[in-house]
Design an enzyme around this catalytic site. Structure first.
Site, PDB file in Angstrom:
ATOM      1  N   ASP A 114       0.841  -1.195   0.000  1.00 47.70           N
ATOM      2  CA  ASP A 114       0.000   0.000   0.000  1.00 47.70           C
ATOM      3  C   ASP A 114       0.877   1.247   0.000  1.00 47.70           C
ATOM      4  OD1 ASP A 114      -2.197   1.577   0.043  1.00 47.70           O
ATOM      5  OD2 ASP A 114      -2.600   1.356   2.185  1.00 47.70           O
ATOM      6  N   CYS A 165      -8.409  -2.811  -5.784  1.00 47.42           N
ATOM      7  CA  CYS A 165      -7.425  -2.916  -4.707  1.00 47.42           C
ATOM      8  C   CYS A 165      -8.226  -2.899  -3.412  1.00 47.42           C
ATOM      9  CB  CYS A 165      -6.387  -1.807  -4.782  1.00 47.42           C
ATOM     10  SG  CYS A 165      -7.059  -0.142  -5.005  1.00 47.42           S
ATOM     11  N   GLY A 207     -10.029   1.006  -4.392  1.00 47.51           N
ATOM     12  CA  GLY A 207     -10.354   1.093  -5.810  1.00 47.51           C
ATOM     13  C   GLY A 207      -9.881   2.379  -6.445  1.00 47.51           C
ATOM     14  N   LEU A 208      -8.778   2.958  -5.927  1.00 47.20           N
ATOM     15  CA  LEU A 208      -8.271   4.227  -6.464  1.00 47.20           C
ATOM     16  C   LEU A 208      -6.793   4.149  -6.830  1.00 47.20           C
ATOM     17  CD1 LEU A 208      -9.926   6.937  -4.148  1.00 47.20           C
ATOM     18  CD2 LEU A 208     -10.700   6.094  -6.353  1.00 47.20           C
ATOM     19  N   GLY A 209      -5.919   3.980  -5.843  1.00 49.06           N
ATOM     20  CA  GLY A 209      -4.478   4.113  -6.057  1.00 49.06           C
ATOM     21  C   GLY A 209      -3.898   3.062  -6.972  1.00 49.06           C
TER      22      GLY A 209
END
Length: 461
Positions: free
Chosen positions: A358, A393, A396-398
């Site tokens: 992360d 992920c 749901g962004l990076g």
């Protein structure tokens, strides 16, 4: 007659002054003898010269000393923990403010912002002379909005000009995302990583485009993170189940791919315990042939995604999922599912990339590129359904945004021998706000595409 008084000591070791034991016998002729005895409490004294540690009090003294020492160590450890925790919370708050600012970017009608006289020097891309960019020093709100335009003074040969599309001065967030772009040749892509500061500035100028309100009332419980919501225009709507008003909601958006007229991807959050059935309904009703998972189940002792597939066979609502095969590759695992709904059965491939921490790039980008190539080959398999690839992920962004951007960029390099990473990120943020969360991830996209570019054959000039 003179009386005689005889005093006899009752204890040779104790004197009258010490008060330990005192005895006196008075004898007077013609009278009864009188004996006066005074006895003090019996106190055991430590003989002179005796060692303190040999006394009966020594164990108690040792115990008290150890207790004080342990308490001191606990206090020191607690203070260190509090200091570390305070720093950690400050860092988290800074990251939250950077990624999800509470201040809405300001866009004003009818007032132009003219560049002032300050100049910032940036290293060139694909030339020996620097590019002079004339712009006003932006603040946080202006970086997130699109009300600042750039004026480029470019000198050098015309064949090495870096093409940049500058949005209008009064453009809104939507207009900025539609018009911004930065097309890079293969050589310019390699040189772009030499000036990471320029890349970071370019990234922070892109509006986040987060939705501000919840479109579906009561859907908060189905969002993993309170501030991360699907954009209404591309939100995936599931078939409504009678009696369940929220059964059509899932935190997912359709994302355009290399072809801007086709939704090649679906970006969604990692399933939670009570949304696993919704996720499999998403897989089925969107005709998705492939699921790409780019997160671990737990990271830093926090749940990032629930295990939404069975060990062998499982039912999720009315959908049956069976694991047919498991193939382990470098840094990722491929599972082949048989998904059955009513009387129809389909094959779905599940790619799980396990080496992407992360907020950090993968340690070995080559394995990620290999997985993306494998996914693109599988999409051409005619035995699979022709639907969008679901990528998720945790939020749901990076990492989801990075995967989609790299996949589109690889296709651009293969087809056009160039890439427009700025334009890609702007396009996918139109469909789901906040895709690609940090400037480090934006830089990693350039690094990954550089590695892919090096693997391509040289094109004639």
């Amino acid at each position: 007659m003179r009386a005689r008084t005889v005093s006899l000591p009752l204890n040779d070791h104790v004197t009258q002054e010490s008060g330990s034991l005192q005895g006196t016998i008075s004898m007077v002729p013609g009278h009864h003898s009188t004996e006066t005895t005074t006895v003090a409490p019996d106190i055991h004294k430590i003989p002179t010269g005796q060692n303190l540690w040999q006394s009966s009090h020594a164990p108690y003294l040792v115990g008290v000393f150890c207790a004080i020492f342990i308490i001191f160590i606990i206090i020191v450890c607690y203070c260190c923990y509090r200091a570390w925790r305070s720093k950690h919370l400050r860092d988290e708050e800074k990251r939250r403010i950077a990624l999800f600012p509470s201040i809405k970017p300001e866009t004003r009608e009818g007032s132009q912002i003219q560049p002032e006289g300050s100049y910032i020097q940036y290293a060139s891309i694909g030339r020996t002379q620097p590019i002079t960019i004339q712009t006003r020093e932006p603040g946080l709100q202006e970086r997130r909005s699109s009300s600042t335009s750039l004026t480029l003074e470019i000198s050098g040969p015309s064949d090495t000009v870096r093409w940049v599309a500058s949005p209008p001065k009064e453009s809104s967030v939507e207009e900025y995302l539609e018009s911004a772009g930065n097309r890079l040749t293969r050589k310019q892509l390699r040189n772009a990583l030499k000036n990471t500061r320029a890349l970071h500035e370019e990234f922070w100028a892109i509006p986040m485009n987060h939705p501000e309100t919840i479109e579906v009332p009561g859907s908060t419980a189905k969002n993993r993170y309170r501030t991360i919501l699907p954009n209404p225009s591309t939100r995936v709507v599931l078939p409504l189940i009678p009696g369940d008003s929220l059964s059509d909601y899932i935190n997912a958006n359709r994302i355009r791919g290399y072809d801007p007229e086709k939704f090649d991807f679906i970006a969604c959050q990692g399933p939670m315990t009570h949304t696993i059935a919704d996720f499999w309904r998403l897989v089925w009703h969107s005709n998705s042939p492939i699921i790409v998972m780019v997160t671990k189940l737990k990271e830093r002792n926090r749940s990032k995604c629930e295990m939404y597939w069975p060990q062998r066979q499982g039912f999720y609502g009315e959908i049956e999922v069976t694991v047919e095969d498991i193939i382990k590759q470098d840094d990722y695992i491929l599972r082949i599912f048989a998904v059955k709904y009513l009387e129809e059965s389909r094959q779905v491939l599940h790619y799980w990339y396990t080496s992407w921490p992360d907020n950090k790039p993968p340690e070995n980008p080559n394995t990620l590129l290999n997985m993306i190539k494998d996914v693109e080959i599988s999409r051409k398999d005619t035995s699979l359904t022709d639907g969008p690839v679901i990528v998720h992920c945790s939020a749901g962004l990076g990492r989801t945004g990075c995967y989609i951007a790299i996949s589109i960029g690889m296709r651009q390099l293969d087809e056009e021998h160039m890439t427009d990473i700025l334009g890609i990120v702007c396009q996918i943020r139109q469909d789901r706000g906040g895709l690609v969360q940090t400037n480090e991830q934006y830089e990693f996209i350039h690094q990954a595409l550089c590695l892919h570019e090096k693997s391509l054959p040289e094109t004639p000039t």
